[in-house]
Design an enzyme around this catalytic site. Sequence first.
Site, PDB file in Angstrom:
ATOM      1  CB  CYS A 109     -14.786  71.392  66.310  1.00 17.14           C
ATOM      2  SG  CYS A 109     -16.252  71.048  65.323  1.00 17.14           S
TER       3      CYS A 109
ATOM      4  CB  CYS B 240     -15.333  67.971  64.759  1.00 20.87           C
ATOM      5  SG  CYS B 240     -15.573  69.601  64.072  1.00 20.87           S
ATOM      6  CG  ASP B 241     -12.930  66.425  67.654  1.00 22.19           C
ATOM      7  OD1 ASP B 241     -12.949  65.696  66.645  1.00 22.19           O
ATOM      8  OD2 ASP B 241     -12.174  67.401  67.771  1.00 22.19           O
TER       9      ASP B 241
END
Length: 331
Positions: free
Chosen positions: A154, A157-158
């Site tokens: 992701c 997300c990261d």
Amino acid sequence: MEFKKLTTEVKTVENNELKETEHVKCLIIGSGPAGYTAAIYASRANLFPVMYEGMQPGGQLTTTTEVENFPGYPQGITGPEMMEDLKKQAARFGTDIRWGMASKADLTSRPFKITIDHEKVISAETVIIATGATAKYLGLPDETKYAGQGVSACATCDGFFYRGKVVAVVGGGDTAAEEALYLAGLCKKVYLIVRRNVLRASKVMADRVEKKENIEVLWEHQTVGLFGENGVEGANLIYKKGTTEEKSVKINIDGFFLAIGHKPNSDIFVPAIETDNNGYIKTVPGTPKTNIPGVFACGDVQDHVYRQAITAAGSGCMAAIEAERFLAENE
Ligand code: NDP
């Protein structure tokens, strides 16, 4: 409106097997941000929800490290901690949270019959499906070895943790294109590792990728391993595998992002529940309503576009509100 908790348990024999049946007002299947949020709202609305957590309690977020984009956590929070907080909040209002997997679903008539772990049957007035989606991985042992240490599925997300660094994205579809473009805005350089000589992504996305200066597309490359002492430091690739031009290629990277697709966890609800060609549950636009009145879907099992914890949580809230309305109208 107050709902009475139904605790009826019936024992029946089906195909020589003893099956316990329990009747509930609202059954929530799955326990990511969508499921827990649905549980918080449903329990506060006196639906006495029963939740089965599934194989990965807490869902996909339990495999990420820091969550910095969920509103309300100015310092960030780890995925597992956030899921634990959501679980406690759902339990605080009385959600009956249980360990178990829905293994079969009979949605042909109400009350719906959901089999748990192949043995117990829950008869439910309403069902909220929050089973999420599972990111596909290449299946390399190194993906497990470096999980949370440079391997992610992701970018939104990261990606932030890789600002100014060099990363690689694997895949050639719209997700890979989107993730590569997102990362290109944060990182020094992005390799896009594509197994064929063409992108599957839509023309507009493909054009954007090819025009982006800091994205280098590695056509006809396949990843065979990752290396690094303390986390990912590089990837071993093979160019034109199986041809006379085959050769090994090594790239130095700090992060390795999988974008080869997700699999929505909708199998047991099909064909009763309508899905799109990729298995995502179809909902009435702007609502969590499925094609079956009384069955609602929220979170990633019905969303291939946004796939964020906050959007999943929002749709979980909507599912619980719709379940409450449905029960009030159909009581
Ligand atoms: P897709 O199935 O469309 O693409 C998967 C990609 O990963 C393909 O390029 C495929 O290669 C590649 N791939 C699969 N397995 C491997 C492997 N083992 N090794 C290397 N590469 C592999 O998945 P997406 O997640 O990209 O998209 C799913 C759906 O969601 C699509 O319909 C897409 O259009 C949609 N979507 C829409 C968005 C939007 O509208 N904004 C954003 C993101 C997705 P190959 O091409 O060779 O098969």
